[in-house]
Each structure stands twice: as structure tokens, then as C-alpha cells.
Design an enzyme around this catalytic site. Structure first.
Site, PDB file in Angstrom:
ATOM      1  N   GLY A 238      -7.700   6.592  -2.855  1.00 52.73           N
ATOM      2  CA  GLY A 238      -7.605   4.583  -2.916  1.00 52.73           C
ATOM      3  C   GLY A 238      -8.577   4.106  -2.978  1.00 52.73           C
ATOM      4  O   GLY A 238      -9.770   2.681  -3.089  1.00 52.73           O
TER       5      GLY A 238
ATOM      6  N   GLY B 268     -10.612  -2.608  -3.087  1.00 50.88           N
ATOM      7  CA  GLY B 268     -10.170  -2.827  -1.793  1.00 50.88           C
ATOM      8  C   GLY B 268     -10.849  -2.040  -0.774  1.00 50.88           C
ATOM      9  O   GLY B 268     -12.544  -1.455  -0.914  1.00 50.88           O
TER      10      GLY B 268
ATOM     11  N   ASP C  61      -7.857   8.529  -6.997  1.00 51.74           N
ATOM     12  CA  ASP C  61      -7.245   7.158  -7.149  1.00 51.74           C
ATOM     13  C   ASP C  61      -6.090   7.589  -8.456  1.00 51.74           C
ATOM     14  O   ASP C  61      -6.624   8.631  -9.172  1.00 51.74           O
ATOM     15  CB  ASP C  61      -8.059   6.469  -7.154  1.00 51.74           C
ATOM     16  CG  ASP C  61      -7.192   4.836  -6.501  1.00 51.74           C
ATOM     17  OD1 ASP C  61      -6.085   4.336  -7.567  1.00 51.74           O
ATOM     18  OD2 ASP C  61      -7.549   4.319  -6.184  1.00 51.74           O
TER      19      ASP C  61
ATOM     20  N   ASP D 111      -2.475  11.310  -8.676  1.00 53.68           N
ATOM     21  CA  ASP D 111      -0.589  10.007  -8.184  1.00 53.68           C
ATOM     22  C   ASP D 111      -0.130  11.043  -6.672  1.00 53.68           C
ATOM     23  O   ASP D 111       0.530  11.896  -6.856  1.00 53.68           O
ATOM     24  CB  ASP D 111       0.445  10.366  -9.023  1.00 53.68           C
ATOM     25  CG  ASP D 111       1.338   9.189  -8.484  1.00 53.68           C
ATOM     26  OD1 ASP D 111       1.346   8.723  -7.803  1.00 53.68           O
ATOM     27  OD2 ASP D 111       2.698   9.528  -9.398  1.00 53.68           O
ATOM     28  N   LEU D 112      -0.366   9.899  -5.801  1.00 55.64           N
ATOM     29  CA  LEU D 112      -0.136  10.687  -4.200  1.00 55.64           C
ATOM     30  C   LEU D 112       1.611  10.655  -3.957  1.00 55.64           C
ATOM     31  O   LEU D 112       1.822  11.219  -2.605  1.00 55.64           O
ATOM     32  CB  LEU D 112      -1.035  10.324  -3.280  1.00 55.64           C
ATOM     33  CG  LEU D 112      -2.812  10.775  -3.681  1.00 55.64           C
ATOM     34  CD1 LEU D 112      -3.013  10.786  -2.562  1.00 55.64           C
ATOM     35  CD2 LEU D 112      -2.084  12.510  -3.358  1.00 55.64           C
TER      36      LEU D 112
ATOM     37  N   SER E 171      -2.248  -0.019  10.281  1.00 57.58           N
ATOM     38  CA  SER E 171      -1.328  -1.233   9.646  1.00 57.58           C
ATOM     39  C   SER E 171      -1.377  -2.302  10.930  1.00 57.58           C
ATOM     40  O   SER E 171      -0.596  -1.142  11.365  1.00 57.58           O
ATOM     41  CB  SER E 171      -0.815  -1.078   8.482  1.00 57.58           C
ATOM     42  OG  SER E 171      -1.049  -2.850   8.569  1.00 57.58           O
TER      43      SER E 171
ATOM     44  N   TYR F 156       6.942  -0.673   4.625  1.00 56.01           N
ATOM     45  CA  TYR F 156       5.501  -0.528   4.565  1.00 56.01           C
ATOM     46  C   TYR F 156       4.986  -0.959   6.395  1.00 56.01           C
ATOM     47  O   TYR F 156       4.949   0.211   6.935  1.00 56.01           O
ATOM     48  CB  TYR F 156       5.034  -1.399   4.215  1.00 56.01           C
ATOM     49  CG  TYR F 156       3.280  -1.349   4.242  1.00 56.01           C
ATOM     50  CD1 TYR F 156       2.305  -0.489   3.383  1.00 56.01           C
ATOM     51  CD2 TYR F 156       2.685  -2.386   5.743  1.00 56.01           C
ATOM     52  CE1 TYR F 156       1.187  -0.985   3.938  1.00 56.01           C
ATOM     53  CE2 TYR F 156       0.710  -2.488   5.554  1.00 56.01           C
ATOM     54  CZ  TYR F 156       0.498  -1.447   4.308  1.00 56.01           C
ATOM     55  OH  TYR F 156      -0.930  -1.634   5.090  1.00 56.01           O
TER      56      TYR F 156
ATOM     57  N   LYS G  77       3.608   3.364   7.869  1.00 53.12           N
ATOM     58  CA  LYS G  77       2.210   3.322   8.851  1.00 53.12           C
ATOM     59  C   LYS G  77       2.976   3.786  10.665  1.00 53.12           C
ATOM     60  O   LYS G  77       2.474   4.479  11.049  1.00 53.12           O
ATOM     61  CB  LYS G  77       1.747   1.669   9.096  1.00 53.12           C
ATOM     62  CG  LYS G  77       1.428   1.638   7.376  1.00 53.12           C
ATOM     63  CD  LYS G  77       0.168   2.428   7.100  1.00 53.12           C
ATOM     64  CE  LYS G  77       0.030   2.035   5.828  1.00 53.12           C
ATOM     65  NZ  LYS G  77      -0.783   3.042   5.196  1.00 53.12           N
TER      66      LYS G  77
END
Length: 254
Positions: free
Chosen positions: A10, A14, A34, A43-44, A113, A153, A157
Site C-alpha cells: 500500500g 496515504g 502496490d 494485486d493482493l 482500524s 471493512y 479488520k
């Protein structure tokens, strides 16, 4: 002293980009990974992409990694979010673990998160932890179809947190501290596009995840914590979920 070598997923934007920059500024060699603008393109969300990550990092590192920073993630109401945030992150950590084993002071960290304690769906989290990716993806799609896509999401996490707490014990036995950093809302381009630029949605998120030290938070503060967890200085902490959230977790769970 050997130059430390890190792989950061990533890393094109960010938190990942900020962490890679901080590590590079410290004198380390950083392998940026990335789907674009990176040293290793992968592409994971797919098995093929995960294999490409491992082979690409192995070639770029020369066979040794001192640290892995698994930042890559999605916040879409989609099964791709589960495929990347949970299964892609685990594939990154497990796939690169042999390279960490070749280092004298290896470390690994994943990005979680704050939202995992606010809005997760237990059913989806449990589905992830069966380690059946297709079944978990089906559960995620069912949530979306039921109008609960926003739970995908945080659920990915929450599952990651639980997997990491268990996995950290065996990793510790191999001498590799494994931790997670759980940011609150930070000022990234992704967050702006998703909700920060919309006053109504911004207010709703700020109420759900109150951050006494400021809303949104600074990206560099999260990056600094990630960088420290994979540094040689972190020699005695493992299995921890570190909340870099401006005090939100303490507010919500006093």
C-alpha cells in the site's frame, strides 16, 4: 551495522507512502509494493497477485527482510475488501515470513482500524477466521445485498485483529514480533473522498469515532508508530493492537 530492509504494501499513497518515506529517511532500504507506482506491482486480492508480491520482494531484497509493513487495504462495500484486508494481509505476512527469518532482528506489523470496535459484523468476522476465502467473500456479499455494506471493512479488520493475536504467539517463538496499528480517522485522500469532504457524513463519523486529540488525525503520526514497531528498538512487544486514534478507543471503551 547492516542497512535494514523493509517491504511496505500500500506504499503508493496515504499511510503506506508516509511510512515508506519515513523508513527511507532513516537510511533503510524500502521495497514499495502496490498495484501502481511501486517497486513491486501486485494485486493482493488474488492468489496470483500474492504470489507476485512474494517473488518480487524476494528478488528485490536479496533474500532477507528486516521488516514487513502490511498497509494495503480497501474500504469498499465489496467482497474485495475482505479478500485484501484479511486474506491479502495474511498472505503478505505468511508469504514474506521466510525472508524475515533470514534477518537478525525481524519485525512485522499490519494496519488494522479503530472501526473494528465500532461497526463490525461478528458473522463476517467469524467467516473470515474459518480461513475459507470464498465462504468469507460470500458472507461479505450477503451483507452488501442486505444493505449493510459499511460493515464489511470493520469486520475484515476485526478478523485480522483476532488472527494476529493468535498468530503472534508462534511468530514470537520464531523470534519475530508481530503487531498491528489501528488508526482512527486520518487525513488521507481516500478518507476525504469517502466522507471527509461531505459535511454531513463527516459529522456522523466524528460522532461515532470521537478523537479528543483532533479529527481527522495526522497521517505522519500513524506512520511514525508503524515505523517504530518494525525497528530494532521494538524488541519486546508482540501481539498488540496499538490504537493511534487521538483517544477514540479510550473514549469508547473507558
Amino acid at each position: 551495522m547492516e542497512t535494514r530492509i523493509y517491504a511496505v504494501t500500500g506504499a503508493a499513497s496515504g499511510i503506506g507512502a508516509a511510512t515508506a518515506d519515513q523508513l527511507a529517511a532513516s537510511g533503510a532500504k524500502v521495497i514499495r509494493c502496490d498495484v501502481r507506482d511501486a517497486d513491486v506491482l501486485a494485486d493482493l486480492t488474488t492468489p496470483e497477485g500474492r504470489d507476485s508480491l512474494v517473488s518480487g520482494v524476494a528478488a528485490a531484497s536479496g533474500g532477507r527482510l528486516d521488516g514487513v509493513v502490511a498497509v494495503a487495504g480497501l474500504a469498499l462495500p465489496s467482497d474485495l475488501t475482505v479478500r485484501l484486508n484479511f486474506f491479502g494481509t495474511i498472505a503478505t505476512l505468511e508469504g514474506l515470513r521466510p525472508l524475515l527469518a533470514a534477518a537478525e532482528q525481524p519485525r512485522a506489523v499490519a494496519v488494522s482500524s479503530l472501526s473494528a470496535i465500532v461497526a463490525a459484523d461478528e458473522g463476517l468476522a467469524r467467516a473470515c477466521l474459518t480461513m475459507d476465502e470464498d465462504a468469507a467473500a460470500t458472507a461479505a456479499r450477503a451483507l452488501v445485498e442486505a444493505g449493510h455494506g459499511r460493515a464489511v471493512y470493520p469486520s475484515s479488520k476485526l478478523a485480522l485483529n483476532r488472527w494476529l493475536r493468535r498468530a503472534a504467539l508462534s511468530w514470537a517463538g520464531a523470534g519475530i514480533p508481530l503487531n498491528a496499528v489501528a488508526p482512527g480517522v486520518v487525513d488521507t485522500l481516500t478518507a476525504r473522498a469517502a466522507f471527509l469532504d461531505d459535511p454531513r457524513t463527516r459529522a456522523l463519523v466524528a460522532a461515532a469515532m470521537p478523537q479528543p486529540l483532533g479529527f481527522p488525525g495526522p497521517v505522519d503520526a500513524v506512520a511514525s508508530l508503524l515505523a517504530w514497531t518494525v525497528s530494532a528498538a521494538n524488541s519486546f512487544m508482540t501481539g498488540q493492537i496499538l490504537y493511534a486514534d487521538g483517544g477514540a478507543e479510550a473514549t469508547l471503551r473507558p
